[in-house]
Motif scaffolding. Structure first.
Motif, PDB file in Angstrom:
ATOM      1  N   ILE A  35      -2.573  -2.645  -5.882  1.00  0.00           N
ATOM      2  CA  ILE A  35      -2.098  -2.945  -7.225  1.00  0.00           C
ATOM      3  C   ILE A  35      -1.378  -1.717  -7.766  1.00  0.00           C
ATOM      4  CG2 ILE A  35      -3.753  -4.747  -7.796  1.00  0.00           C
ATOM      5  CD1 ILE A  35      -5.472  -2.695  -9.180  1.00  0.00           C
ATOM      6  N   LEU A  36      -0.468  -1.957  -8.702  1.00  0.00           N
ATOM      7  CA  LEU A  36       0.447  -0.911  -9.151  1.00  0.00           C
ATOM      8  C   LEU A  36      -0.282   0.317  -9.681  1.00  0.00           C
ATOM      9  CD1 LEU A  36       3.408  -0.073  -9.668  1.00  0.00           C
ATOM     10  CD2 LEU A  36       3.201  -1.152 -11.928  1.00  0.00           C
ATOM     11  N   LEU A  37      -1.397   0.133 -10.408  1.00  0.00           N
ATOM     12  CA  LEU A  37      -2.045   1.288 -11.026  1.00  0.00           C
ATOM     13  C   LEU A  37      -2.593   2.281 -10.004  1.00  0.00           C
ATOM     14  CD1 LEU A  37      -5.415   1.015 -10.894  1.00  0.00           C
ATOM     15  CD2 LEU A  37      -4.964  -0.734 -12.614  1.00  0.00           C
ATOM     16  N   SER A  38      -2.790   1.834  -8.759  1.00  0.00           N
ATOM     17  CA  SER A  38      -3.277   2.766  -7.749  1.00  0.00           C
ATOM     18  C   SER A  38      -2.170   3.704  -7.273  1.00  0.00           C
ATOM     19  CB  SER A  38      -3.865   2.011  -6.559  1.00  0.00           C
ATOM     20  OG  SER A  38      -2.858   1.385  -5.801  1.00  0.00           O
ATOM     21  N   ARG A  39      -0.909   3.366  -7.581  1.00  0.00           N
ATOM     22  CA  ARG A  39       0.220   4.200  -7.174  1.00  0.00           C
ATOM     23  C   ARG A  39       0.943   4.800  -8.380  1.00  0.00           C
ATOM     24  NH1 ARG A  39       3.709   1.038  -2.671  1.00  0.00           N
ATOM     25  NH2 ARG A  39       4.710   3.092  -2.653  1.00  0.00           N
ATOM     26  N   ALA A  40       1.112   4.036  -9.435  1.00  0.00           N
ATOM     27  CA  ALA A  40       1.836   4.498 -10.628  1.00  0.00           C
ATOM     28  C   ALA A  40       0.834   4.818 -11.723  1.00  0.00           C
ATOM     29  CB  ALA A  40       2.826   3.434 -11.093  1.00  0.00           C
ATOM     30  N   SER A  41       0.160   5.941 -11.602  1.00  0.00           N
ATOM     31  CA  SER A  41      -0.807   6.379 -12.603  1.00  0.00           C
ATOM     32  C   SER A  41      -1.003   7.881 -12.473  1.00  0.00           C
ATOM     33  CB  SER A  41      -2.152   5.658 -12.432  1.00  0.00           C
ATOM     34  OG  SER A  41      -2.773   6.045 -11.219  1.00  0.00           O
ATOM     35  N   LEU A  42      -1.419   8.503 -13.564  1.00  0.00           N
ATOM     36  CA  LEU A  42      -1.679   9.938 -13.506  1.00  0.00           C
ATOM     37  C   LEU A  42      -2.881  10.241 -12.619  1.00  0.00           C
ATOM     38  CD1 LEU A  42      -1.007  11.084 -17.177  1.00  0.00           C
ATOM     39  CD2 LEU A  42       0.523  11.166 -15.204  1.00  0.00           C
ATOM     40  N   ARG A 100      -4.952  12.776  -7.831  1.00  0.00           N
ATOM     41  CA  ARG A 100      -5.555  12.601  -6.499  1.00  0.00           C
ATOM     42  C   ARG A 100      -4.686  13.245  -5.423  1.00  0.00           C
ATOM     43  NH1 ARG A 100      -5.964   6.719  -5.913  1.00  0.00           N
ATOM     44  NH2 ARG A 100      -3.766   6.879  -5.328  1.00  0.00           N
ATOM     45  N   HIS A 101      -3.375  13.063  -5.525  1.00  0.00           N
ATOM     46  CA  HIS A 101      -2.482  13.621  -4.511  1.00  0.00           C
ATOM     47  C   HIS A 101      -2.391  15.145  -4.629  1.00  0.00           C
ATOM     48  CE1 HIS A 101       0.421  13.423  -1.340  1.00  0.00           C
ATOM     49  NE2 HIS A 101       1.371  13.995  -2.074  1.00  0.00           N
ATOM     50  N   TRP A 123       4.661  12.314  -5.077  1.00  0.00           N
ATOM     51  CA  TRP A 123       4.065  11.229  -5.856  1.00  0.00           C
ATOM     52  C   TRP A 123       5.125  10.461  -6.641  1.00  0.00           C
ATOM     53  CZ3 TRP A 123       4.174  10.607 -11.176  1.00  0.00           C
ATOM     54  CH2 TRP A 123       3.468   9.494 -11.643  1.00  0.00           C
ATOM     55  N   ILE A 124       6.099  11.147  -7.215  1.00  0.00           N
ATOM     56  CA  ILE A 124       7.155  10.456  -7.967  1.00  0.00           C
ATOM     57  C   ILE A 124       7.858   9.439  -7.081  1.00  0.00           C
ATOM     58  CG2 ILE A 124       9.435  10.758  -9.033  1.00  0.00           C
ATOM     59  CD1 ILE A 124       8.418  13.328 -10.301  1.00  0.00           C
ATOM     60  N   GLU A 125       8.204   9.823  -5.865  1.00  0.00           N
ATOM     61  CA  GLU A 125       8.875   8.894  -4.951  1.00  0.00           C
ATOM     62  C   GLU A 125       7.992   7.687  -4.663  1.00  0.00           C
ATOM     63  OE1 GLU A 125      12.069   8.910  -3.811  1.00  0.00           O
ATOM     64  OE2 GLU A 125      12.187  10.473  -5.352  1.00  0.00           O
ATOM     65  N   ASP A 126       6.704   7.934  -4.430  1.00  0.00           N
ATOM     66  CA  ASP A 126       5.791   6.832  -4.140  1.00  0.00           C
ATOM     67  C   ASP A 126       5.602   5.943  -5.363  1.00  0.00           C
ATOM     68  OD1 ASP A 126       3.800   5.840  -2.009  1.00  0.00           O
ATOM     69  OD2 ASP A 126       2.555   5.960  -3.814  1.00  0.00           O
ATOM     70  N   CYS A 127       5.523   6.555  -6.542  1.00  0.00           N
ATOM     71  CA  CYS A 127       5.392   5.804  -7.789  1.00  0.00           C
ATOM     72  C   CYS A 127       6.598   4.896  -8.007  1.00  0.00           C
ATOM     73  CB  CYS A 127       5.235   6.786  -8.944  1.00  0.00           C
ATOM     74  SG  CYS A 127       5.315   6.035 -10.593  1.00  0.00           S
ATOM     75  N   ILE A 128       7.799   5.441  -7.884  1.00  0.00           N
ATOM     76  CA  ILE A 128       9.019   4.666  -8.135  1.00  0.00           C
ATOM     77  C   ILE A 128       9.169   3.557  -7.099  1.00  0.00           C
ATOM     78  CG2 ILE A 128      11.540   4.767  -8.218  1.00  0.00           C
ATOM     79  CD1 ILE A 128      10.105   5.974 -10.660  1.00  0.00           C
ATOM     80  N   PRO A 176       0.825  -1.219   0.000  1.00  0.00           N
ATOM     81  CA  PRO A 176       0.000   0.000   0.000  1.00  0.00           C
ATOM     82  C   PRO A 176       0.857   1.266   0.000  1.00  0.00           C
ATOM     83  CG  PRO A 176      -0.783  -1.564   1.641  1.00  0.00           C
ATOM     84  CD  PRO A 176       0.529  -2.087   1.146  1.00  0.00           C
ATOM     85  N   SER A 177       0.319   2.310  -0.590  1.00  0.00           N
ATOM     86  CA  SER A 177       0.991   3.604  -0.624  1.00  0.00           C
ATOM     87  C   SER A 177       1.073   4.212   0.764  1.00  0.00           C
ATOM     88  CB  SER A 177       0.228   4.551  -1.550  1.00  0.00           C
ATOM     89  OG  SER A 177       0.725   5.866  -1.447  1.00  0.00           O
ATOM     90  N   ARG A 178       2.123   5.005   0.964  1.00  0.00           N
ATOM     91  CA  ARG A 178       2.252   5.742   2.228  1.00  0.00           C
ATOM     92  C   ARG A 178       1.745   7.178   2.088  1.00  0.00           C
ATOM     93  NH1 ARG A 178       7.308   2.620   3.105  1.00  0.00           N
ATOM     94  NH2 ARG A 178       8.484   4.187   1.939  1.00  0.00           N
ATOM     95  N   LEU A 179       1.287   7.560   0.897  1.00  0.00           N
ATOM     96  CA  LEU A 179       0.757   8.905   0.724  1.00  0.00           C
ATOM     97  C   LEU A 179      -0.584   9.036   1.454  1.00  0.00           C
ATOM     98  CD1 LEU A 179       1.431   9.585  -3.083  1.00  0.00           C
ATOM     99  CD2 LEU A 179       2.731  10.439  -1.115  1.00  0.00           C
TER     100      LEU A 179
END
Length: 413
Positions: free
Chosen positions: A270-277, A282-283, A311-316, A255-258
């Motif tokens: 799932i990845l799309l919930s973190r690595a998506s526009l 949302r952030h 968001w970039i850090e969370d995405c990567i 899960p994301s920490r954002l």
């Protein structure tokens, strides 16, 4: 030349395969001489001469001058694809937009229409797309319309899924999981329609017109409202049993920490919930920034707002291990990454991803080349327009089992 396995043993099939092989060679090396093509395709000069004559009569190639430098004797005639040899129309359906383009045989975009909107009911979209396709057809002469290879549709195969993770209204998408949109469009237009998921379609454009001209094997990633993907192996796209091979967006991740991210129902997200526009938007909204459309979103990126870096850090953090796991299964030399928006975002993502993956590479394993995609925001629509081109003109046969809603076009080589 012996026919490749699975392509038939009769002379007509062999000839057709060799014609497509030479067209592929021209896409990769044009302009080229007959001798160049013979070496590239491993065919005799006599066979190449006969095929070139046939392709010329079909209007698929043209002569573009002669090679003079460094050559003895008669200068070699140079050949290239005729941009007017074929045309394709592509329709990209995304959860937050509709885009239609017209491309020629060289991959040039001749016309486009785009609408940014949460996707409405399929019946509404059918009317929008039918109107847009008719506008594209109006750009062609009567003789050029006869060279239309077909209509391509690129869309996520499960439009009604993962809406909570993407922050989209469920009522807009219920009907899409019960609608065969390519079939409806084919009936409405009485034209051949080729359908594929948006990740594979964009990867096909890279194979046909982009990095695939120099590399047959790569993983393709596209960052849009969700994150899509495709897998190119030996110059063809893998599809899988359901057509979703390469769908990196559903790889399980922590899960994301954002604070802006919804918590998953189960242990994993799932990845799309973190690595998506959509996750970035949302952030940004959570942080008080206006990001209600592409213009606003790109402005936020160009201003380098702190929320974008967060968001970039969370995405990567989610994308790098997901991609590394994919590379453990698919030993490819290149990863192509494209995005629906830029403003410097893609370069920052690629640089950050390269640093993270290199620093955490397993022992005795390197990091493949990470490169920008060729088409940017146009990737999905050009990918859709490439589907009929690929089906009709590529020597690869994988798409013979893709969604094709009418008979195969027979004017192809």
């Amino acid at each position: 030349m012996k026919p490749a396995s699975g392509r038939g043993s009769n002379s007509a099939n062999v000839r057709r395969y060799n014609e497509r092989l030479l067209l592929q060679a021209l896409r990769r090396t044009e302009p080229a001489s007959k001798a160049d093509l013979a070496r590239h395709a491993n065919l005799t000069s006599t066979a190449v001469g006969s095929i070139i004559e046939s392709l010329g009569k079909a209007g698929l190639i043209e002569y573009t001058g002669r090679r003079i430098e460094g050559q003895r004797g008669q200068p070699a005639a140079l050949i290239r694809l005729d941009p007017r040899g074929a045309f394709g129309i592509g329709v990209r359906l995304d959860r937050t937009g509709i885009e239609t383009v017209l491309v020629n045989f060289a991959g040039d975009v001749l016309g486009r229409s785009a609408i940014d909107m949460v996707l409405p009911h399929p019946s509404v979209v059918l009317e929008i797309v039918r109107r847009d396709v008719e506008q594209m057809l109006a750009l062609l002469s009567a003789s050029e319309r006869e060279r239309l290879a077909g209509i391509g549709i690129a869309q996520p195969f499960n439009l009604g899924s993962w809406l909570r993770e993407l922050g989209l209204p469920a009522e807009n998408f219920r009907a899409w999981d019960e609608t065969d949109f390519p079939d409806a469009l084919s009936r409405a237009l009485n034209l051949p329609v080729f359908s594929e998921n948006d990740g594979n379609a964009a990867a096909t454009a890279e194979l046909f017109y982009g990095h695939g001209r120099t590399c047959d094997d790569f993983i393709y990633l596209f960052l849009g409202s969700a994150i899509g993907g495709g897998i190119a192996i030996d110059g063809d796209c893998l599809r899988g049993a359901s057509g979703n091979a390469g769908d990196i967006g559903v790889i399980p991740v922590p899960p994301s920490r954002l604070p802006s991210a919804p918590q998953p129902v189960g242990q994993w997200d799932i990845l799309l919930s973190r690595a998506s526009l959509n996750a970035l938007v949302r952030h940004l909204h959570y942080s008080g920034a206006a990001a209600d459309n592409r213009v606003d979103l790109q402005a936020c990126i160009e201003q380098r707002l702190p929320a974008v870096d967060e968001w970039i850090e969370d995405c990567i953090e989610a994308l790098a291990p997901a991609l590394r796991a994919t590379l453990c299964v698919l030993d490819v030399p290149m990863v192509v990454i494209d995005s629906d928006i830029d403003g410097g975002l893609l370069d920052r993502l690629v640089a950050r991803l390269r640093t993270t993956m290199t620093a955490n590479a397993p022992e005795a394993r390197g990091t493949p080349a990470l490169v920008r995609g060729t088409f940017g925001p146009d990737a999905g629509a050009i990918g859709a327009a490439t589907l009929p081109m690929f089906y009709n003109f590529s020597p690869r046969a994988g798409f013979r089992h893709a969604g094709i809603k009418t008979q195969e076009v027979n004017h192809a080589a």
